[in-house]
Design a protein around this motif. Structure first.
Motif, PDB file in Angstrom:
ATOM      1  N   SER A   1       0.910  -1.475   0.484  1.00 34.56           N
ATOM      2  CA  SER A   1       0.070   0.228   0.160  1.00 34.56           C
ATOM      3  C   SER A   1       0.743   0.677   0.131  1.00 34.56           C
ATOM      4  CB  SER A   1      -0.929  -0.070   1.135  1.00 34.56           C
ATOM      5  OG  SER A   1      -1.735  -1.147   0.929  1.00 34.56           O
ATOM      6  N   ALA A   2       1.761   0.942   0.911  1.00 34.07           N
ATOM      7  CA  ALA A   2       3.259   1.834   0.693  1.00 34.07           C
ATOM      8  C   ALA A   2       3.169   2.828  -0.319  1.00 34.07           C
ATOM      9  CB  ALA A   2       4.139   2.260   2.297  1.00 34.07           C
ATOM     10  N   ALA A   3       4.038   1.218  -1.067  1.00 28.39           N
ATOM     11  CA  ALA A   3       4.552   1.719  -2.553  1.00 28.39           C
ATOM     12  C   ALA A   3       3.792   1.629  -3.746  1.00 28.39           C
ATOM     13  CB  ALA A   3       4.810   0.007  -2.628  1.00 28.39           C
ATOM     14  N   TRP A   4       2.619   1.812  -3.098  1.00 31.56           N
ATOM     15  CA  TRP A   4       1.669   1.829  -4.173  1.00 31.56           C
ATOM     16  C   TRP A   4       0.543   3.688  -4.089  1.00 31.56           C
ATOM     17  CZ3 TRP A   4      -1.914   2.561  -8.326  1.00 31.56           C
ATOM     18  CH2 TRP A   4      -2.894   3.261  -8.150  1.00 31.56           C
ATOM     19  N   LEU A   5       0.995   4.128  -2.975  1.00 30.24           N
ATOM     20  CA  LEU A   5       0.542   5.660  -2.518  1.00 30.24           C
ATOM     21  C   LEU A   5       1.845   6.236  -3.302  1.00 30.24           C
ATOM     22  CD1 LEU A   5      -0.638   5.113   0.850  1.00 30.24           C
ATOM     23  CD2 LEU A   5      -1.848   5.875  -1.340  1.00 30.24           C
ATOM     24  N   VAL A   6       2.911   6.316  -2.681  1.00 32.69           N
ATOM     25  CA  VAL A   6       4.344   6.798  -3.511  1.00 32.69           C
ATOM     26  C   VAL A   6       4.145   6.886  -4.734  1.00 32.69           C
ATOM     27  CG1 VAL A   6       6.770   7.005  -3.617  1.00 32.69           C
ATOM     28  CG2 VAL A   6       5.317   6.185  -1.293  1.00 32.69           C
ATOM     29  N   GLY A   7       3.921   5.852  -5.152  1.00 36.08           N
ATOM     30  CA  GLY A   7       4.489   5.421  -6.537  1.00 36.08           C
ATOM     31  C   GLY A   7       3.394   6.504  -7.384  1.00 36.08           C
ATOM     32  N   ALA A   8       1.758   6.452  -7.451  1.00 38.23           N
ATOM     33  CA  ALA A   8       0.825   7.764  -7.472  1.00 38.23           C
ATOM     34  C   ALA A   8       1.090   8.691  -7.080  1.00 38.23           C
ATOM     35  CB  ALA A   8      -0.545   7.037  -6.267  1.00 38.23           C
ATOM     36  N   ILE A   9       2.098   9.473  -6.162  1.00 43.49           N
ATOM     37  CA  ILE A   9       2.389  10.010  -5.978  1.00 43.49           C
ATOM     38  C   ILE A   9       3.285  10.921  -6.990  1.00 43.49           C
ATOM     39  CG2 ILE A   9       2.715  12.183  -4.618  1.00 43.49           C
ATOM     40  CD1 ILE A   9       2.223  10.472  -2.624  1.00 43.49           C
ATOM     41  N   VAL A  10       4.644  10.189  -6.859  1.00 38.09           N
ATOM     42  CA  VAL A  10       5.430  10.461  -7.619  1.00 38.09           C
ATOM     43  C   VAL A  10       4.773  10.314  -9.390  1.00 38.09           C
ATOM     44  CG1 VAL A  10       7.506   9.692  -8.971  1.00 38.09           C
ATOM     45  CG2 VAL A  10       6.968   9.709  -6.596  1.00 38.09           C
ATOM     46  N   ALA A  11       4.341   9.816  -9.664  1.00 43.31           N
ATOM     47  CA  ALA A  11       3.652   9.953 -11.568  1.00 43.31           C
ATOM     48  C   ALA A  11       2.166  11.088 -11.592  1.00 43.31           C
ATOM     49  CB  ALA A  11       2.679   8.678 -11.439  1.00 43.31           C
ATOM     50  N   ALA A  12       1.624  11.361 -10.366  1.00 39.65           N
ATOM     51  CA  ALA A  12       0.829  12.108 -10.824  1.00 39.65           C
ATOM     52  C   ALA A  12       1.587  14.044 -10.744  1.00 39.65           C
ATOM     53  CB  ALA A  12      -0.269  12.138  -9.496  1.00 39.65           C
ATOM     54  N   GLY A  13       2.594  13.530  -9.854  1.00 38.28           N
ATOM     55  CA  GLY A  13       4.208  15.061 -10.404  1.00 38.28           C
ATOM     56  C   GLY A  13       4.588  14.654 -11.739  1.00 38.28           C
ATOM     57  N   LEU A  14       4.881  13.992 -11.977  1.00 34.58           N
ATOM     58  CA  LEU A  14       5.736  13.872 -12.918  1.00 34.58           C
ATOM     59  C   LEU A  14       4.406  13.601 -14.133  1.00 34.58           C
ATOM     60  CD1 LEU A  14       7.951  10.753 -12.360  1.00 34.58           C
ATOM     61  CD2 LEU A  14       8.170  12.876 -12.810  1.00 34.58           C
ATOM     62  N   THR A  15       3.909  13.836 -14.288  1.00 33.56           N
ATOM     63  CA  THR A  15       2.582  14.053 -15.335  1.00 33.56           C
ATOM     64  C   THR A  15       1.795  15.116 -15.062  1.00 33.56           C
ATOM     65  OG1 THR A  15       0.650  13.380 -14.368  1.00 33.56           O
ATOM     66  CG2 THR A  15       1.763  11.057 -15.932  1.00 33.56           C
ATOM     67  N   GLY A  16       1.997  15.911 -14.271  1.00 33.79           N
ATOM     68  CA  GLY A  16       1.549  17.636 -14.244  1.00 33.79           C
ATOM     69  C   GLY A  16       0.360  17.281 -13.970  1.00 33.79           C
ATOM     70  N   ALA A  17      -0.452  16.237 -13.450  1.00 29.80           N
ATOM     71  CA  ALA A  17      -1.779  15.910 -12.817  1.00 29.80           C
ATOM     72  C   ALA A  17      -1.878  17.232 -11.728  1.00 29.80           C
ATOM     73  CB  ALA A  17      -2.233  15.096 -12.861  1.00 29.80           C
ATOM     74  N   VAL A  18      -1.728  17.182 -10.325  1.00 31.36           N
ATOM     75  CA  VAL A  18      -1.351  17.789  -9.321  1.00 31.36           C
ATOM     76  C   VAL A  18       0.489  18.264  -9.905  1.00 31.36           C
ATOM     77  CG1 VAL A  18      -2.061  16.105  -8.751  1.00 31.36           C
ATOM     78  CG2 VAL A  18       0.274  16.328  -8.072  1.00 31.36           C
ATOM     79  N   GLY A  19      -0.058  19.732  -8.753  1.00 33.31           N
ATOM     80  CA  GLY A  19       1.894  20.794  -8.133  1.00 33.31           C
ATOM     81  C   GLY A  19       2.075  20.419  -7.269  1.00 33.31           C
ATOM     82  N   ALA A  20       2.584  20.691  -6.881  1.00 35.24           N
ATOM     83  CA  ALA A  20       3.809  20.706  -5.553  1.00 35.24           C
ATOM     84  C   ALA A  20       3.151  20.421  -4.530  1.00 35.24           C
ATOM     85  CB  ALA A  20       5.015  22.002  -5.212  1.00 35.24           C
TER      86      ALA A  20
END
Length: 217
Positions: free
Chosen positions: A29-48
């Motif tokens: 679960s922790a790995a999934w959450l970290v990966g999702a946050i990184v992906a959202a940041g890299l794709t520009g879906a969310v800012g800082a």
């Protein structure tokens, strides 16, 4: 978009609870959450600030869900998601789809756990009356399967504007449960359990429908 991603992230952790063995669930679960946050940041879906909000919200969910109870975790998610909608709630078709997928997952087994926790709290609430010996109480059957179907249907009907059908569905549920409730022999425990569980279940379906409606263009 941020609220939709948070809901989807939380839904992913719930799916992992179903499919992973006990030891690996928290790590996965922790790995999934970290990966999702990184992906959202890299794709520009969310800012800082969005990434920070996702990290805080998902961490709060994990702590409350694993260490305390599902109802507390869901309450925190609804409050946090509502705040994110106010801050970043621009209509977006992709966000609505993401939120819808997450809502479908959370309205299933997770919402069953939420209803169960709330009913358990209601059972243990202090009573103003004199203490009495515990009595065996009949338990309502079928909620494990009927509950998710009911919530999915209410949310879908609310999204298409069929409020009258929703009211009819709620009334039909009461009629269908009447034999079990009437068998309570005047103690009222089953009726209270039915009312509390139904109100919580309907509120969850309404929250999911509201989230999707706000994000839908």
């Amino acid at each position: 978009m941020t609220a939709a991603i948070l809901v989807a992230m939380v839904a992913g952790t719930e799916l992992l609870r179903w499919v992973r063995p006990d030891r690996a669930r928290l790590i996965a679960s922790a790995a999934w959450l970290v990966g999702a946050i990184v992906a959202a940041g890299l794709t520009g879906a969310v800012g800082a600030w969005g990434a920070a909000a996702l990290g805080l919200g998902s961490a709060a969910w994990l702590v409350l869900r694993w260490r305390f109870a599902a109802d507390l975790a869901m309450a925190a998610l609804i409050i946090g998601g509502g705040l994110l909608l106010v801050i970043d709630g621009e209509p977006d078709r992709v966000a609505a789809v993401i939120a819808g997928i997450g809502a479908v997952v959370l309205l299933a087994h997770t919402s069953n756990d939420v209803c169960r926790d709330v009913i358990a709290r209601a059972r243990t609430a202090p009573d103003d009356g004199p203490p009495s010996a515990p009595e065996p109480r009949p338990h309502l059957r079928g909620g494990r399967f009927i509950g998710p179907l009911e919530r999915w249907l209410i949310a879908a009907l609310a999204l298409v504007g069929a409020e009258g059908v929703v009211v009819g569905l709620m009334a039909a549920k009461g009629i269908g449960r009447f034999p079990e409730i009437s068998g309570d022999r005047g103690r009222g425990s089953t009726a209270e359990e039915f009312l509390v569980g139904s109100l919580v279940s309907w509120a969850l379906a309404g929250a999911a429908a509201l989230l999707i409606a706000v994000l839908r263009p």
